[in-house]
Design a protein around this motif. Sequence first.
Motif, PDB file in Angstrom:
ATOM      1  N   SER A   1      56.733  49.555  -0.692  1.00  0.00           N
ATOM      2  CA  SER A   1      57.891  49.881   0.164  1.00  0.00           C
ATOM      3  C   SER A   1      58.245  48.731   1.106  1.00  0.00           C
ATOM      4  CB  SER A   1      57.641  51.169   0.948  1.00  0.00           C
ATOM      5  OG  SER A   1      56.563  51.006   1.837  1.00  0.00           O
ATOM      6  N   GLY A   2      57.253  47.924   1.494  1.00  0.00           N
ATOM      7  CA  GLY A   2      57.543  46.781   2.366  1.00  0.00           C
ATOM      8  C   GLY A   2      58.501  45.824   1.682  1.00  0.00           C
ATOM      9  N   ALA A   3      58.358  45.696   0.345  1.00  0.00           N
ATOM     10  CA  ALA A   3      59.232  44.783  -0.399  1.00  0.00           C
ATOM     11  C   ALA A   3      60.679  45.277  -0.376  1.00  0.00           C
ATOM     12  CB  ALA A   3      58.741  44.631  -1.835  1.00  0.00           C
ATOM     13  N   ILE A   4      60.874  46.597  -0.275  1.00  0.00           N
ATOM     14  CA  ILE A   4      62.240  47.134  -0.211  1.00  0.00           C
ATOM     15  C   ILE A   4      62.878  46.716   1.122  1.00  0.00           C
ATOM     16  CG2 ILE A   4      63.625  49.248  -0.150  1.00  0.00           C
ATOM     17  CD1 ILE A   4      61.655  50.498  -2.089  1.00  0.00           C
ATOM     18  N   TYR A   5      62.117  46.862   2.224  1.00  0.00           N
ATOM     19  CA  TYR A   5      62.637  46.423   3.527  1.00  0.00           C
ATOM     20  C   TYR A   5      62.850  44.908   3.540  1.00  0.00           C
ATOM     21  CZ  TYR A   5      61.936  51.063   5.464  1.00  0.00           C
ATOM     22  OH  TYR A   5      62.037  52.407   5.706  1.00  0.00           O
ATOM     23  N   ARG A   6      61.927  44.178   2.916  1.00  0.00           N
ATOM     24  CA  ARG A   6      62.060  42.721   2.863  1.00  0.00           C
ATOM     25  C   ARG A   6      63.292  42.322   2.036  1.00  0.00           C
ATOM     26  NH1 ARG A   6      57.403  39.436   4.273  1.00  0.00           N
ATOM     27  NH2 ARG A   6      55.868  40.821   5.191  1.00  0.00           N
ATOM     28  N   ALA A   7      63.519  43.000   0.899  1.00  0.00           N
ATOM     29  CA  ALA A   7      64.674  42.676   0.049  1.00  0.00           C
ATOM     30  C   ALA A   7      65.975  42.948   0.807  1.00  0.00           C
ATOM     31  CB  ALA A   7      64.625  43.498  -1.233  1.00  0.00           C
ATOM     32  N   LEU A   8      65.991  44.041   1.568  1.00  0.00           N
ATOM     33  CA  LEU A   8      67.195  44.330   2.356  1.00  0.00           C
ATOM     34  C   LEU A   8      67.400  43.245   3.418  1.00  0.00           C
ATOM     35  CD1 LEU A   8      69.583  46.136   3.014  1.00  0.00           C
ATOM     36  CD2 LEU A   8      68.060  47.572   4.395  1.00  0.00           C
ATOM     37  N   ALA A   9      66.302  42.778   4.002  1.00  0.00           N
ATOM     38  CA  ALA A   9      66.407  41.691   4.992  1.00  0.00           C
ATOM     39  C   ALA A   9      67.019  40.451   4.336  1.00  0.00           C
ATOM     40  CB  ALA A   9      65.019  41.368   5.552  1.00  0.00           C
ATOM     41  N   ILE A  10      66.615  40.154   3.106  1.00  0.00           N
ATOM     42  CA  ILE A  10      67.159  38.985   2.390  1.00  0.00           C
ATOM     43  C   ILE A  10      68.641  39.210   2.080  1.00  0.00           C
ATOM     44  CG2 ILE A  10      67.019  37.688   0.202  1.00  0.00           C
ATOM     45  CD1 ILE A  10      63.922  38.346   0.302  1.00  0.00           C
ATOM     46  N   ALA A  11      68.959  40.443   1.642  1.00  0.00           N
ATOM     47  CA  ALA A  11      70.357  40.747   1.292  1.00  0.00           C
ATOM     48  C   ALA A  11      71.271  40.544   2.495  1.00  0.00           C
ATOM     49  CB  ALA A  11      70.472  42.185   0.764  1.00  0.00           C
ATOM     50  N   ILE A  12      70.850  41.017   3.674  1.00  0.00           N
ATOM     51  CA  ILE A  12      71.767  40.890   4.827  1.00  0.00           C
ATOM     52  C   ILE A  12      71.813  39.448   5.338  1.00  0.00           C
ATOM     53  CG2 ILE A  12      71.531  43.326   5.504  1.00  0.00           C
ATOM     54  CD1 ILE A  12      69.982  42.271   7.991  1.00  0.00           C
ATOM     55  N   THR A  13      70.708  38.728   5.167  1.00  0.00           N
ATOM     56  CA  THR A  13      70.725  37.319   5.593  1.00  0.00           C
ATOM     57  C   THR A  13      71.682  36.539   4.693  1.00  0.00           C
ATOM     58  OG1 THR A  13      68.425  37.567   6.254  1.00  0.00           O
ATOM     59  CG2 THR A  13      69.236  35.316   6.077  1.00  0.00           C
ATOM     60  N   GLU A  14      71.597  36.811   3.373  1.00  0.00           N
ATOM     61  CA  GLU A  14      72.482  36.102   2.434  1.00  0.00           C
ATOM     62  C   GLU A  14      73.949  36.418   2.708  1.00  0.00           C
ATOM     63  OE1 GLU A  14      71.043  37.190  -1.461  1.00  0.00           O
ATOM     64  OE2 GLU A  14      69.584  35.529  -1.458  1.00  0.00           O
ATOM     65  N   ARG A  15      74.225  37.660   3.119  1.00  0.00           N
ATOM     66  CA  ARG A  15      75.621  38.046   3.360  1.00  0.00           C
ATOM     67  C   ARG A  15      76.046  37.807   4.799  1.00  0.00           C
ATOM     68  NH1 ARG A  15      75.726  43.837   0.167  1.00  0.00           N
ATOM     69  NH2 ARG A  15      74.580  43.099  -1.638  1.00  0.00           N
ATOM     70  N   ALA A  16      75.152  37.219   5.590  1.00  0.00           N
ATOM     71  CA  ALA A  16      75.420  36.940   7.005  1.00  0.00           C
ATOM     72  C   ALA A  16      75.819  38.195   7.779  1.00  0.00           C
ATOM     73  CB  ALA A  16      76.475  35.841   7.133  1.00  0.00           C
ATOM     74  N   ILE A  17      75.154  39.324   7.476  1.00  0.00           N
ATOM     75  CA  ILE A  17      75.433  40.568   8.203  1.00  0.00           C
ATOM     76  C   ILE A  17      74.566  40.569   9.468  1.00  0.00           C
ATOM     77  CG2 ILE A  17      75.259  43.099   8.139  1.00  0.00           C
ATOM     78  CD1 ILE A  17      75.567  42.918   5.070  1.00  0.00           C
ATOM     79  N   PRO A  18      75.183  40.734  10.645  1.00  0.00           N
ATOM     80  CA  PRO A  18      74.367  40.718  11.869  1.00  0.00           C
ATOM     81  C   PRO A  18      73.529  41.997  12.004  1.00  0.00           C
ATOM     82  CG  PRO A  18      76.706  41.001  12.388  1.00  0.00           C
ATOM     83  CD  PRO A  18      76.623  40.861  10.901  1.00  0.00           C
ATOM     84  N   LEU A  19      72.403  41.876  12.732  1.00  0.00           N
ATOM     85  CA  LEU A  19      71.463  42.992  12.863  1.00  0.00           C
ATOM     86  C   LEU A  19      72.057  44.203  13.587  1.00  0.00           C
ATOM     87  CD1 LEU A  19      68.160  41.095  13.655  1.00  0.00           C
ATOM     88  CD2 LEU A  19      68.560  42.640  11.729  1.00  0.00           C
ATOM     89  N   ASP A  20      73.144  43.993  14.344  1.00  0.00           N
ATOM     90  CA  ASP A  20      73.702  45.149  15.052  1.00  0.00           C
ATOM     91  C   ASP A  20      74.831  45.836  14.263  1.00  0.00           C
ATOM     92  OD1 ASP A  20      75.559  43.196  15.317  1.00  0.00           O
ATOM     93  OD2 ASP A  20      75.624  43.188  17.513  1.00  0.00           O
ATOM     94  N   ASP A  21      75.131  45.334  13.068  1.00  0.00           N
ATOM     95  CA  ASP A  21      76.166  45.989  12.249  1.00  0.00           C
ATOM     96  C   ASP A  21      75.493  46.997  11.300  1.00  0.00           C
ATOM     97  OD1 ASP A  21      78.307  46.784  10.762  1.00  0.00           O
ATOM     98  OD2 ASP A  21      79.077  44.756  10.398  1.00  0.00           O
ATOM     99  N   ILE A  22      75.163  48.154  11.889  1.00  0.00           N
ATOM    100  CA  ILE A  22      74.348  49.126  11.145  1.00  0.00           C
ATOM    101  C   ILE A  22      75.075  49.648   9.899  1.00  0.00           C
ATOM    102  CG2 ILE A  22      73.184  51.385  11.329  1.00  0.00           C
ATOM    103  CD1 ILE A  22      72.617  50.636  14.248  1.00  0.00           C
ATOM    104  N   ASP A  23      76.402  49.901  10.018  1.00  0.00           N
ATOM    105  CA  ASP A  23      77.141  50.412   8.849  1.00  0.00           C
ATOM    106  C   ASP A  23      77.053  49.423   7.693  1.00  0.00           C
ATOM    107  OD1 ASP A  23      77.834  52.618  10.209  1.00  0.00           O
ATOM    108  OD2 ASP A  23      79.875  51.948  10.729  1.00  0.00           O
ATOM    109  N   ALA A  24      77.226  48.137   8.005  1.00  0.00           N
ATOM    110  CA  ALA A  24      77.191  47.125   6.932  1.00  0.00           C
ATOM    111  C   ALA A  24      75.784  47.042   6.329  1.00  0.00           C
ATOM    112  CB  ALA A  24      77.625  45.762   7.475  1.00  0.00           C
ATOM    113  N   ILE A  25      74.746  47.209   7.154  1.00  0.00           N
ATOM    114  CA  ILE A  25      73.368  47.134   6.611  1.00  0.00           C
ATOM    115  C   ILE A  25      73.103  48.356   5.725  1.00  0.00           C
ATOM    116  CG2 ILE A  25      70.908  46.878   7.120  1.00  0.00           C
ATOM    117  CD1 ILE A  25      71.631  45.676   9.814  1.00  0.00           C
ATOM    118  N   VAL A  26      73.579  49.527   6.187  1.00  0.00           N
ATOM    119  CA  VAL A  26      73.391  50.744   5.373  1.00  0.00           C
ATOM    120  C   VAL A  26      74.118  50.575   4.032  1.00  0.00           C
ATOM    121  CG1 VAL A  26      73.947  53.214   5.201  1.00  0.00           C
ATOM    122  CG2 VAL A  26      72.975  52.300   7.313  1.00  0.00           C
ATOM    123  N   ASN A  27      75.350  50.008   4.068  1.00  0.00           N
ATOM    124  CA  ASN A  27      76.076  49.782   2.809  1.00  0.00           C
ATOM    125  C   ASN A  27      75.321  48.830   1.902  1.00  0.00           C
ATOM    126  OD1 ASN A  27      78.177  51.444   3.380  1.00  0.00           O
ATOM    127  ND2 ASN A  27      79.434  49.845   4.331  1.00  0.00           N
TER     128      ASN A  27
END
Length: 218
Positions: free
Chosen positions: A34-60
């Motif tokens: 499960s840690g890899a799922i959180y890590r993969a999401l971290a990579i996805a948002i970094t690649e898309r330059a989604i800021p940590l406070d944009d919760i809707d974009a992270i959920v999407n």
Amino acid sequence: MGVPILTIDGPSGAGKGTVSRLIAQKLGWHYLDSGAIYRALAIAITERAIPLDDIDAIVNAAEDMDLVFECDAKRHITLDGHDISHLLGLESTGNTASKIAAIPEIRAELLHKQQHYKQLPGLVADGRDMGTVIFPEAQYKVFLTASALTRAKRRYKQLKEKGIDANLSKITADIQERDQRDSEREFSPLIPAKDAVYIDSSDLSIEHVVEEVLSLVR
Ligand code: DC
């Protein structure tokens, strides 16, 4: 027939990944990292330059991400068709993962993705809240930990072996900071399930821990 589940929760560096993989192999069960799922999401948002406070974009991003786990001894994963294995273990990935993991909307979005792994002949689930939140019904639960210094020394050795420059006191401080964030967050904090067997691996070999955990299941 119910699906047997073994949950192995605990902090980073306690040996959960290695122990869980070996046990899943020995039992012929599925393995959820499960840690890899959180890590993969971290990579996805970094690649898309989604800021940590944009919760809707992270959920999407969590909803959209297509993750494929290769069945081998190491963390080998593709995200939307490209290999992200080399990025998974980075400290920066772990730190971003720990930050997004504190957001309840994101944990809720990832809940069903994780529960999907509950399949026959059985599941070994490795994480922080496997026994408390994701699979509270699991028959076998372990909380695997080790002192912060032991975990930092293991991490230091891994980095040195890879030829990466490392500083033991910085790693220890990072581990303590991450432990504190993971343990003190309001939602699904890192705590042992009431019915978990507590194992401190500070002075134990991997083989010893594997045997101890297998003896619970057998
Ligand atoms: O196990 P790991 O170091 O790969 O996990 C990375 C981060 O993800 C960790 O700091 C906390 C978070 N995490 C979580 O909150 N819940 C899980 N079940 C697994 C990981």
